[in-house]
Write a protein that holds these residues in place. Sequence first.
Motif, mmCIF file in Angstrom:
data_model
loop_
_atom_site.group_PDB
_atom_site.id
_atom_site.type_symbol
_atom_site.label_atom_id
_atom_site.label_comp_id
_atom_site.label_asym_id
_atom_site.label_seq_id
_atom_site.Cartn_x
_atom_site.Cartn_y
_atom_site.Cartn_z
ATOM 1 N N UNK A 30 0.843 -1.202 0.000
ATOM 2 C CA UNK A 30 0.000 0.000 0.000
ATOM 3 C C UNK A 30 0.882 1.257 0.000
ATOM 4 N N UNK A 31 0.256 2.397 -0.254
ATOM 5 C CA UNK A 31 0.975 3.647 -0.465
ATOM 6 C C UNK A 31 1.943 4.040 0.637
ATOM 7 N N UNK A 32 1.498 4.019 1.897
ATOM 8 C CA UNK A 32 2.373 4.428 2.990
ATOM 9 C C UNK A 32 3.610 3.532 3.064
ATOM 10 N N UNK A 33 3.432 2.230 2.850
ATOM 11 C CA UNK A 33 4.564 1.300 2.881
ATOM 12 C C UNK A 33 5.528 1.579 1.723
ATOM 13 N N UNK A 34 5.002 1.974 0.572
ATOM 14 C CA UNK A 34 5.860 2.326 -0.563
ATOM 15 C C UNK A 34 6.719 3.531 -0.188
ATOM 16 N N UNK A 35 6.072 4.559 0.366
ATOM 17 C CA UNK A 35 6.803 5.764 0.760
ATOM 18 C C UNK A 35 7.866 5.444 1.806
ATOM 19 N N UNK A 36 7.543 4.563 2.748
ATOM 20 C CA UNK A 36 8.503 4.166 3.778
ATOM 21 C C UNK A 36 9.703 3.464 3.159
ATOM 22 N N UNK A 37 9.442 2.550 2.242
ATOM 23 C CA UNK A 37 10.537 1.823 1.582
ATOM 24 C C UNK A 37 11.437 2.774 0.791
#
Length: 120
Positions: A30-37
């Motif tokens: 999901x989006x937040x996890x993409x940004x975190x990565x």
Amino acid sequence: MTDDREWPGEWLRGVLPQAVLRVLDDGPTYGYAIATRLAEAGIGEIKGGTLYPLLGRLEAAGHVTVEWRAGEGGPGRKYYEISPEGRRHLLDLVARWTRFAAVVDAHLAAPAPGGEDPRA
């Protein structure tokens, strides 16, 4: 000297599609996890106002698919997954980026007309 995580915006815009597809190549998320990565990779903090429109463009181009999944005790989340076309596109972008980066590196490392090393 600036912090390496503060890349110029035009640099990020040039590399963000392949960086996002690279994250998704590891599996749906999901989006937040993409940004975190992306932040963990050293690319920097990518705001939702940049990330979500990009994900929408990748979906419209057929490079990602989207699925709503129920949340555990909270609202559902939109999960993004790289499509077979997206994987082919990623491989093409990475190959082209690698060649481009090598050309830019060689150009920037070339001695100045006065013989001075621009990296000094």
